[in-house]
Design a protein around this motif. Structure first.
Motif, mmCIF file in Angstrom:
data_model
loop_
_atom_site.group_PDB
_atom_site.id
_atom_site.type_symbol
_atom_site.label_atom_id
_atom_site.label_comp_id
_atom_site.label_asym_id
_atom_site.label_seq_id
_atom_site.Cartn_x
_atom_site.Cartn_y
_atom_site.Cartn_z
ATOM 1 N N ALA A 57 0.798 -1.232 0.000
ATOM 2 C CA ALA A 57 0.000 0.000 0.000
ATOM 3 C C ALA A 57 0.830 1.280 0.000
ATOM 4 N N ASP A 58 2.045 1.252 0.551
ATOM 5 C CA ASP A 58 2.896 2.435 0.611
ATOM 6 C C ASP A 58 2.188 3.585 1.322
ATOM 7 N N VAL A 59 1.797 3.330 2.584
ATOM 8 C CA VAL A 59 1.100 4.360 3.365
ATOM 9 C C VAL A 59 1.990 4.837 4.509
ATOM 10 N N ASP A 60 1.721 6.059 4.959
ATOM 11 C CA ASP A 60 2.468 6.643 6.076
ATOM 12 C C ASP A 60 1.797 6.387 7.417
ATOM 13 N N ALA A 61 0.508 6.068 7.387
ATOM 14 C CA ALA A 61 -0.250 5.832 8.612
ATOM 15 C C ALA A 61 -1.383 4.876 8.293
ATOM 16 N N LEU A 62 -2.000 4.365 9.341
ATOM 17 C CA LEU A 62 -3.042 3.358 9.178
ATOM 18 C C LEU A 62 -4.050 3.506 10.309
ATOM 19 N N VAL A 63 -5.347 3.470 9.977
ATOM 20 C CA VAL A 63 -6.415 3.488 10.978
ATOM 21 C C VAL A 63 -6.955 2.073 11.112
ATOM 22 N N LEU A 64 -6.970 1.555 12.342
ATOM 23 C CA LEU A 64 -7.360 0.168 12.584
ATOM 24 C C LEU A 64 -8.404 0.079 13.691
ATOM 25 N N THR A 65 -9.244 -0.969 13.610
ATOM 26 C CA THR A 65 -10.136 -1.356 14.710
ATOM 27 C C THR A 65 -9.804 -2.814 15.053
ATOM 28 N N PRO A 66 -8.663 -3.061 15.683
ATOM 29 C CA PRO A 66 -8.165 -4.435 15.824
ATOM 30 C C PRO A 66 -8.951 -5.310 16.791
ATOM 31 N N ALA A 67 -9.529 -4.740 17.844
ATOM 32 C CA ALA A 67 -10.225 -5.560 18.833
ATOM 33 C C ALA A 67 -11.573 -6.054 18.331
ATOM 34 N N HIS A 68 -12.181 -5.279 17.407
ATOM 35 C CA HIS A 68 -13.496 -5.657 16.859
ATOM 36 C C HIS A 68 -13.703 -4.825 15.606
ATOM 37 N N GLN A 69 -13.273 -5.371 14.466
ATOM 38 C CA GLN A 69 -13.244 -4.593 13.232
ATOM 39 C C GLN A 69 -14.641 -4.076 12.890
ATOM 40 N N GLU B 67 -1.163 -13.695 15.143
ATOM 41 C CA GLU B 67 -0.177 -13.740 14.054
ATOM 42 C C GLU B 67 -0.190 -12.446 13.256
ATOM 43 N N ARG B 68 -1.390 -11.940 12.962
ATOM 44 C CA ARG B 68 -1.474 -10.678 12.225
ATOM 45 C C ARG B 68 -0.939 -9.516 13.061
ATOM 46 N N ARG B 69 -1.166 -9.554 14.362
ATOM 47 C CA ARG B 69 -0.648 -8.492 15.230
ATOM 48 C C ARG B 69 0.875 -8.441 15.156
ATOM 49 N N ARG B 70 1.491 -9.614 15.229
ATOM 50 C CA ARG B 70 2.960 -9.648 15.167
ATOM 51 C C ARG B 70 3.456 -9.135 13.821
ATOM 52 N N GLY B 71 2.796 -9.548 12.739
ATOM 53 C CA GLY B 71 3.182 -9.057 11.418
ATOM 54 C C GLY B 71 2.980 -7.567 11.262
ATOM 55 N N LEU B 72 1.888 -7.062 11.839
ATOM 56 C CA LEU B 72 1.619 -5.626 11.776
ATOM 57 C C LEU B 72 2.699 -4.838 12.503
ATOM 58 N N LEU B 73 3.120 -5.318 13.670
ATOM 59 C CA LEU B 73 4.159 -4.618 14.430
ATOM 60 C C LEU B 73 5.478 -4.620 13.664
ATOM 61 N N THR B 74 5.795 -5.727 12.989
ATOM 62 C CA THR B 74 7.009 -5.776 12.166
ATOM 63 C C THR B 74 6.943 -4.733 11.065
ATOM 64 N N TRP B 75 5.805 -4.653 10.384
ATOM 65 C CA TRP B 75 5.633 -3.649 9.325
ATOM 66 C C TRP B 75 5.739 -2.240 9.899
ATOM 67 N N LEU B 76 5.130 -2.025 11.046
ATOM 68 C CA LEU B 76 5.092 -0.704 11.654
ATOM 69 C C LEU B 76 6.489 -0.203 11.993
ATOM 70 N N ARG B 77 7.319 -1.081 12.544
ATOM 71 C CA ARG B 77 8.671 -0.673 12.927
ATOM 72 C C ARG B 77 9.553 -0.487 11.706
ATOM 73 N N ARG B 78 9.412 -1.370 10.728
ATOM 74 C CA ARG B 78 10.237 -1.245 9.533
ATOM 75 C C ARG B 78 9.872 0.013 8.741
ATOM 76 N N ARG B 79 8.595 0.307 8.672
ATOM 77 C CA ARG B 79 8.121 1.447 7.909
ATOM 78 C C ARG B 79 8.239 2.749 8.702
ATOM 79 N N ASP B 80 8.352 2.641 10.036
ATOM 80 C CA ASP B 80 8.334 3.785 10.936
ATOM 81 C C ASP B 80 7.056 4.603 10.716
ATOM 82 N N ALA B 81 5.933 3.886 10.612
ATOM 83 C CA ALA B 81 4.638 4.512 10.369
ATOM 84 C C ALA B 81 3.906 4.719 11.692
ATOM 85 N N ILE B 82 2.708 5.266 11.577
ATOM 86 C CA ILE B 82 1.858 5.522 12.734
ATOM 87 C C ILE B 82 0.535 4.786 12.536
#
Length: 460
Positions: free
Chosen positions: A228-240, A250-265
């Motif tokens: 997606a090449d985004v700078d930020a992301l809006v999520l409703t993770p507890a109840h979409q 598993e998705r949470r762990r992957g999301l955190l990896t993306w977040l740190r690598r991208r340095d996004a918000i």
């Protein structure tokens, strides 16, 4: 009364008074039943003879604009209702539906009025004179401290009062964060697809480009997020919202990896996570990466939207910018209500209210599921482990638009998934049925009316 007369004008003084009053009534600035000053008071205000005002009132009464009675204050006649000019584009208020199944608000009839009133009174009694001033734009320290304790205990949020900002509901919170991100150079922001259209409008108004990120039953899809090449992301993770999916571990762990690598918000919208029925609530994502996640919550689903109380837990690097945006927006949220809510939290009133409401909502949910299973066996119901609505997926050849139309004819108001897709999103016909506002005795009848609407579209 806002009237004026000029002795140098071309019209007589009485005519000037008549013209201004007549215009105010016609334009709706003075409504039917509104009291107007006595002839003595208005004469004194305008500096004219009382006789001038008496004659002007008599003329307006003769024309049907005013009602004059001995011993009573003059008032605008009830018969002028039809003469009031409606403003351009003003619509007739929508009729109250027989059954409101829209997933919008909690059961506001259960709002703990007496407990809230006690907290308001205590706030007014104990607030210092200084606390009635503008104060810290982040909000009252008492509420930020109470919320930090509550969110850490209930949602696992890594909150400290210094990094919290009190807002006027979630929408304002998201808006000021988006403006702060845009000012720092962000250009593209991801939104779950489907997601709430009003929240996307808030981000667009801040100057950010909306990028849809698909979700499935495990939450946001990481493969699409990577592309997606985004700078930020809006999520409703507890109840979409609106599918009801929960972001898996598993998705949470992957999301955190993306977040740190991208340095996004990430803006985490934790809108109704306290309502979970089948097991303990899923903790907030914020506790895993507080330096890159903005946690956002509000009292709109737990208590009532009318409170207009929301809160942010902001990463240190965004705190100054978001605080400045909040200060520019309104100089701070209403302080009396903040102090009342701080007391409400400290006394455990919110905990008690949520315990009561979880039992009520679960009973309504269970009855709704039973009725749907009997009436619509072809439907697949999802997203019912938490929250205040169910998603009802129908076979592909059902028509959402026709169902909405037929349901409306039967006094049933609801929403469908098509209201939340980001074009060109497509999916199976899906109804969103909120059960928070409908009393238990009405649920079987509401499902029966909805089923009749669905069946009528099949016959057509």
């Amino acid at each position: 009364m806002l009237l004026s007369v000029s002795r140098d004008g071309r019209q007589r003084l009485g005519t000037q008074i008549e013209t201004q009053l007549r215009g105010a009534i016609r334009e709706g600035r003075l409504r039917a039943g509104a009291r107007v000053p006595s002839t003595r008071d208005l004469a004194c205000q305008l500096g004219v003879s009382r006789r001038v005002v008496v004659e002007a009132y008599a003329q307006l009464a003769a024309e049907g604009y005013l009602t004059l009675r001995q011993g009573a204050r003059p008032c605008v006649a009830e018969t002028v209702r039809g003469r009031v000019l409606s403003s351009p584009g003003a619509g007739v208020p929508a009729a109250t539906p027989r059954f409101d199944l829209r997933p919008r608000t909690p059961d506001v009839s259960a709002f703990p009025r007496s407990q809230w009133l006690r907290c308001l009174r205590d706030a007014l009694r104990t607030m210092t004179n200084a606390e009635f001033g503008y104060g810290d734009p982040r909000g009252a320290e008492a509420l930020r401290s109470a919320l930090a304790e509550y969110l850490g205990r209930v949602r696992g949020v890594a909150a400290v009062p210094e990094r919290m900002i009190i807002t006027n509901g979630y929408s304002q919170g998201q808006g000021i964060v988006c403006r702060a991100l845009a000012a720092r150079g962000a250009r593209r922001i991801g939104f779950e697809n489907p997601s709430h259209p009003e929240q996307r409008r808030v981000a667009e108004r801040a100057g950010l480009e909306i990028v849809p990120i698909a979700v499935d039953q495990a939450g946001v899809r990481l493969d699409e997020l990577e592309r997606a090449d985004v700078d930020a992301l809006v999520l409703t993770p507890a109840h979409q919202h609106p599918t009801g999916a929960v972001l898996t571990g598993e998705r949470r762990r992957g999301l955190l990896t993306w977040l740190r690598r991208r340095d996004a918000i990430v803006i985490e919208d934790d809108y109704d996570a306290e309502y979970r029925y089948d097991r303990a609530a899923v903790g907030a994502l914020h506790g895993l990466e507080p330096d890159r996640i903005v946690y956002a919550g509000s009292a709109s689903k737990t208590l009532a939207p009318a409170l207009r109380l929301g809160w942010l837990v902001v990463p240190a690097r965004l705190l100054a910018a978001v605080t400045d945006e909040k200060d520019l927006a309104d100089c701070g949220t209403a302080s009396v209500e903040q102090h009342a809510f701080a007391t409400f939290l400290a006394r455990g009133e919110l905990d008690r209210h949520l315990r009561r409401m979880r039992g009520r909502y679960r009973s309504r949910r269970d009855l709704l599921l039973d009725e749907l299973a009997r009436a619509l066996p072809e439907a697949t119901v999802r997203g019912v482990a938490a929250g205040l609505h169910a998603t009802v997926e129908l076979p592909e050849d059902y028509d959402e638009h026709a169902i909405l139309d037929q349901a409306r004819r039967r006094g049933v108001t609801l929403m469908t998934m098509r209201d939340f897709w980001i074009p060109p999103g497509t999916g199976a016909p899906t109804l969103l049925l909120g059960y928070a506002q409908i009393p238990i005795p009405a649920i079987p009848t509401a499902v029966l009316a909805l089923t009749d609407a669905i069946r009528s579209t099949r016959q057509r």
